[in-house]
Scaffold this active site. Structure first.
Site, PDB file in Angstrom:
ATOM      1  CG  HIS A  39       5.889 -41.000 -53.132  1.00  0.00           C
ATOM      2  ND1 HIS A  39       5.231 -42.131 -52.664  1.00  0.00           N
ATOM      3  CD2 HIS A  39       5.131 -40.506 -54.139  1.00  0.00           C
ATOM      4  CE1 HIS A  39       4.108 -42.284 -53.356  1.00  0.00           C
ATOM      5  NE2 HIS A  39       4.020 -41.317 -54.239  1.00  0.00           N
ATOM      6  CG  HIS A  81       3.678 -34.930 -58.296  1.00  0.00           C
ATOM      7  ND1 HIS A  81       3.616 -35.169 -56.937  1.00  0.00           N
ATOM      8  CD2 HIS A  81       3.533 -33.576 -58.435  1.00  0.00           C
ATOM      9  CE1 HIS A  81       3.416 -34.031 -56.287  1.00  0.00           C
ATOM     10  NE2 HIS A  81       3.361 -33.049 -57.160  1.00  0.00           N
ATOM     11  N   GLY A  92       2.785 -35.060 -64.572  1.00  0.00           N
ATOM     12  CA  GLY A  92       2.936 -33.893 -65.443  1.00  0.00           C
ATOM     13  C   GLY A  92       3.760 -34.135 -66.695  1.00  0.00           C
ATOM     14  CB  SER A 106      -5.218 -36.619 -67.818  1.00  0.00           C
ATOM     15  OG  SER A 106      -4.102 -35.896 -67.356  1.00  0.00           O
TER      16      SER A 106
END
Length: 202
Positions: free
Chosen positions: A104, A124, A158, A179
């Site tokens: 990160h 992210h 994202g 997803s």
């Protein structure tokens, strides 16, 4: 050379659902990560076996955290996080496994590289439902991180086909999607949209 596409399990699907979708999309994918924090070693092994039975090659399968399962099942590698066994230890004891490391920050990325990680997963990058309330890192920080390390960087968080060109423009080697493919109404259509975006860029 097209950008790499990594698919990561969502923690929201059964072994059967996940395996059936992956069997249908794996030809357009470079790596499939089984990241299921609640599954036992037996369930993870069953999933790997199910994927293999459905024609998914072992060299595309990556297990999150569970070095033992990755090694015993002969998968491509293991994805380690800050709570996992140290990268250097795994490298020393399981030289056959490719090791990815989730980071990160630039500091964590440099440490992972020194310890022998073969590639880095960073995010992210964009806002994502799976990390509510946590501000995204953004493209600028992704670009900075890519410039600091020599190992490939896969961006996560994202990711959409439309954002893919901007991500690869930072020097990242590819993207990881959860997803966006696995929970899509038409996973095969979705994966092809990502694959096209990755090919166009290179």
């Amino acid at each position: 050379m097209h950008g790499q596409l990594h698919i990561i399990s969502t923690g929201q699907q059964s072994i059967d659902t996940f395996s059936t979708i992956v069997a249908a999309i794996h030809k357009d994918v470079d790596a499939i990560h089984i990241r299921e924090k609640t599954w036992t070693a037996t369930e993870l092994m069953k999933t790997v076996q199910r994927l293999v039975d459905l024609g998914v090659p072992l060299h595309k399968i990556i297990i999150n955290d569970r070095v033992d399962v990755a090694y015993v099942m002969g998968t491509k590698g293991v994805q380690l996080a800050h709570h996992s066994i140290d990268v250097a230890r795994v490298k020393e004891n399981f030289p056959s496994l490719q090791i990815g490391c989730s980071v990160h920050s630039v500091t964590e990325a440099l440490q992972a590289e020194v310890n022998g990680a073969d590639y880095i997963l960073y995010g992210h990058v964009f806002p994502t439902r799976s990390k509510p309330g946590l501000p995204p890192k953004g493209l600028q920080r992704l670009s900075q991180l890519v410039q600091h390390v020599h190992v490939p960087v896969i961006a996560i968080g994202g990711m959409t086909p439309k954002r893919t060109a901007d991500v690869l423009a930072t020097g990242a080697h590819g993207i990881a999607v959860l997803s966006g493919v696995l929970l899509a109404d038409h996973p095969q259509k979705a994966v092809k949209a990502y694959a096209r975006a990755l090919q166009r860029r290179r």
